[in-house]
Design a protein around this motif. Structure first.
Motif, PDB file in Angstrom:
ATOM      1  N   ASP A 123      60.111  -2.936 -94.283  1.00 59.42           N
ATOM      2  CA  ASP A 123      61.217  -3.760 -93.830  1.00 59.42           C
ATOM      3  C   ASP A 123      62.342  -2.836 -93.384  1.00 59.42           C
ATOM      4  O   ASP A 123      62.654  -1.848 -94.049  1.00 59.42           O
ATOM      5  CB  ASP A 123      61.685  -4.665 -94.973  1.00 59.42           C
ATOM      6  N   CYS A 124      62.957  -3.149 -92.256  1.00 57.33           N
ATOM      7  CA  CYS A 124      63.990  -2.269 -91.710  1.00 57.33           C
ATOM      8  C   CYS A 124      65.146  -2.054 -92.682  1.00 57.33           C
ATOM      9  O   CYS A 124      65.809  -1.006 -92.648  1.00 57.33           O
ATOM     10  CB  CYS A 124      64.501  -2.815 -90.382  1.00 57.33           C
ATOM     11  N   HIS A 146      61.080  -5.731 -88.359  1.00 57.68           N
ATOM     12  CA  HIS A 146      62.374  -6.393 -88.239  1.00 57.68           C
ATOM     13  C   HIS A 146      62.169  -7.903 -88.386  1.00 57.68           C
ATOM     14  O   HIS A 146      61.580  -8.540 -87.498  1.00 57.68           O
ATOM     15  CB  HIS A 146      63.019  -6.058 -86.897  1.00 57.68           C
ATOM     16  N   ARG A 153      68.367  -8.813 -82.433  1.00 54.36           N
ATOM     17  CA  ARG A 153      68.399  -7.350 -82.460  1.00 54.36           C
ATOM     18  C   ARG A 153      69.091  -6.799 -81.214  1.00 54.36           C
ATOM     19  O   ARG A 153      69.915  -5.897 -81.288  1.00 54.36           O
ATOM     20  CB  ARG A 153      66.984  -6.781 -82.554  1.00 54.36           C
ATOM     21  N   GLU A 197      69.924   3.472 -88.106  1.00 54.41           N
ATOM     22  CA  GLU A 197      68.591   3.109 -87.625  1.00 54.41           C
ATOM     23  C   GLU A 197      68.206   3.919 -86.387  1.00 54.41           C
ATOM     24  O   GLU A 197      67.085   4.423 -86.276  1.00 54.41           O
ATOM     25  CB  GLU A 197      68.544   1.613 -87.292  1.00 54.41           C
ATOM     26  N   ASP A 206      58.374  -0.089 -83.770  1.00 59.29           N
ATOM     27  CA  ASP A 206      59.003  -1.294 -84.314  1.00 59.29           C
ATOM     28  C   ASP A 206      58.078  -2.488 -84.135  1.00 59.29           C
ATOM     29  O   ASP A 206      57.349  -2.595 -83.141  1.00 59.29           O
ATOM     30  CB  ASP A 206      60.323  -1.588 -83.603  1.00 59.29           C
ATOM     31  N   ILE A 208      58.102  -6.873 -84.473  1.00 59.79           N
ATOM     32  CA  ILE A 208      58.868  -8.092 -84.695  1.00 59.79           C
ATOM     33  C   ILE A 208      57.922  -9.290 -84.704  1.00 59.79           C
ATOM     34  O   ILE A 208      56.891  -9.302 -84.029  1.00 59.79           O
ATOM     35  CB  ILE A 208      59.974  -8.304 -83.636  1.00 59.79           C
TER      36      ILE A 208
END
Length: 470
Positions: A123-124, A146, A153, A197, A206, A208
């Motif tokens: 998890d970010c 994310h 974002r 980040e 990444d 999503i």
């Protein structure tokens, strides 16, 4: 059913172990649990690193009605690593999370000794707590998950670093005070987090929980803004074939929840479901206005009332509850027309029920995606963080819902009259029916995208191939 990967990929499958590192709150870890099941279905060992109490809840989801098909669904490839990190009453949350991060990295180091490559999907929000300990390993790759929309974002990124985007500027100008700022949603520390980040050297990509049918333009803009970082969007996770029957994850299907019995007795699309997620606590005054609004709407409803609580121990999930008081005589007056649930309720099953015709929600990303995946229009009543951005997607971009209250007036208690109006609009007007038709069309596009051969499914395959070969 496993995806057919290339022969070269298959050679590497047993040389990779995936470590899932969730943020230890239910709304966040649920999504990574979906992703764990997706990856495990590809014959890749997945270790879910979480607090023992949380893992115990997840283990229960692999039991009951799923027993007959466990092996075919990849559940045997999921391993739960219980992290025993106790907190004290005087310890801050940050100190607890620092110790949790250290324990996570030690566990990952142990896992890395048994594989040629350890893939950590985290998890970010965990970046701040695991970054200082990753030097223990050399054979690892990190991928940030994310748990929000590409729109959120990208909008947050644009407000903290300079990005030229005339289309986005036009939207901001058009919406005026209704367009959320990071200060009004995430608070003053968002710029610091974004900077951390962007500078984090361990990020290999990444992920999503979205798809191009939902957010194509925003996904492209986000990928362009972070051009040196691979980006995958292949959600909704709960709709992918590899994530199992989307309803079964809610719990043991052998026992029907009492609210489903209530829905079974109602007409098609006649009930509005009301829920504000697992982390949103409404003040008592707002609860009163919400109750009066639902009563005055004269529409059928199913309301999950979450008791306010104060977290004492993240490990043991101990909570102190303060009973929410509904208006005197409310439940008696709405008996037969409305139902109040004060405990956990199976949200996906409720949204998937034929009687459910609308969803009054805070527009958390999980709830938004689940509502869309079930073809249910929304009445949006956001509270904080990413929810106002999702509200814009629901009401302004996709046009699959109505807004309950202006974000510019977010500091006010939403009156019963506004709630009544939103419910009546969604459930009993041509405008509401149009939103329902649009969300059903959107759901059908997404179902095609996440099915085998669809765009989102291909992106999922691309991600699996990437982590097993890079």
């Amino acid at each position: 059913m496993a995806t057919n990967l290339s022969d070269n990929s298959v050679l590497h499958l047993n040389e990779v172990i995936v470590a899932m590192v969730p943020w230890p709150e239910h709304g966040h870890l649920n999504l990574l649990f979906y992703l764990a099941r997706i990856i495990a279905s590809q014959n890749i060992p997945v270790h879910f690193l979480c607090l023992a109490a949380r893992n115990q809840d997840l283990k229960k989801r692999l039991q009951g009605g799923l027993q007959t098909s466990v092996e075919n669904l990849g559940n045997s490839n999921i391993h739960f690593n219980d992290l025993l990190v106790h907190s004290s009453p005087t310890e801050t949350k940050d100190v607890f999370l620092e110790r949790l991060g250290e324990t996570i990295c030690k566990t990952c180091h142990e896992l890395s000794t048994n594989t040629k490559r350890l893939v950590m999907i985290h998890d970010c929000l965990m970046i701040s707590y695991i970054g200082d300990h990753l030097h223990l390993m050399s054979n690892f790759k990190c991928y940030a998950f994310h748990p929000t929309s590409a729109f959120t974002r990208y909008s947050s990124l644009r407000q903290t670093i300079h990005i030229v985007d005339e289309d986005h500027d036009e939207m901001i100008q058009q919406l005026g005070e209704e367009f959320p700022t990071v200060e009004s949603t995430f608070g003053p520390n968002m710029a610091e987090y974004v900077g951390k980040e962007l500078k984090w050297k361990h990020n290999s990509g990444d992920i999503i929980n979205s798809c191009r049918e939902l957010e194509g333009n925003f996904i492209d803009s986000l990928a362009k803004a972070k051009e040196n970082t691979p980006l995958w969007a292949f959600g909704p996770f709960n709709m992918l074939p590899e994530s199992l029957d989307s309803l079964s994850i809610s719990g043991n299907k052998k026992t029907s929840h009492k609210c489903l019995d209530f829905l079974d007795k109602q007409d098609v699309n006649s009930v509005i479901f009301v829920s504000f997620g697992t982390t949103t606590t409404l003040p008592q005054e707002q609860v009163k206005e919400l109750a009066l609004g639902l009563e005055q709407s004269n529409h059928k409803f199913l309301w999950v009332v979450r008791e306010s609580d104060r977290r004492v121990d993240m490990e043991n999930s101990e909570e102190r509850h303060e009973k929410i008081e509904l208006p005197e005589g409310f439940e008696e007056r709405v008996e037969g027309r409305g139902m109040v649930v004060r405990s956990w309720a199976p949200q996906l099953e409720i949204l998937g029920h034929l009687s459910t015709g609308g969803f009054l929600s805070h527009c958390g990303w999980n709830s938004s995606m689940e509502s869309i995946s079930m073809g249910v229009p929304m009445a949006a009543m956001p509270m904080t963080v990413d929810q106002p951005y999702h509200t814009l997607l629901v009401t302004h971009v996709w046009k699959i819902g109505v807004s309950v209250w202006s974000w510019a007036r977010r500091k006010e208690i939403v009156p019963a009259t506004a709630i009544e109006k939103a419910v009546k609009t969604l459930m009993g007007t041509p405008e509401g029916e149009e939103t329902r038709q649009r969300v059903v069309e959107l759901r059908n596009k997404i179902k095609k995208s996440v099915s085998h051969g669809g765009l989102a499914h291909k992106e999922m395959e691309s991600f699996i191939s990437y982590i097993t070969n890079n």
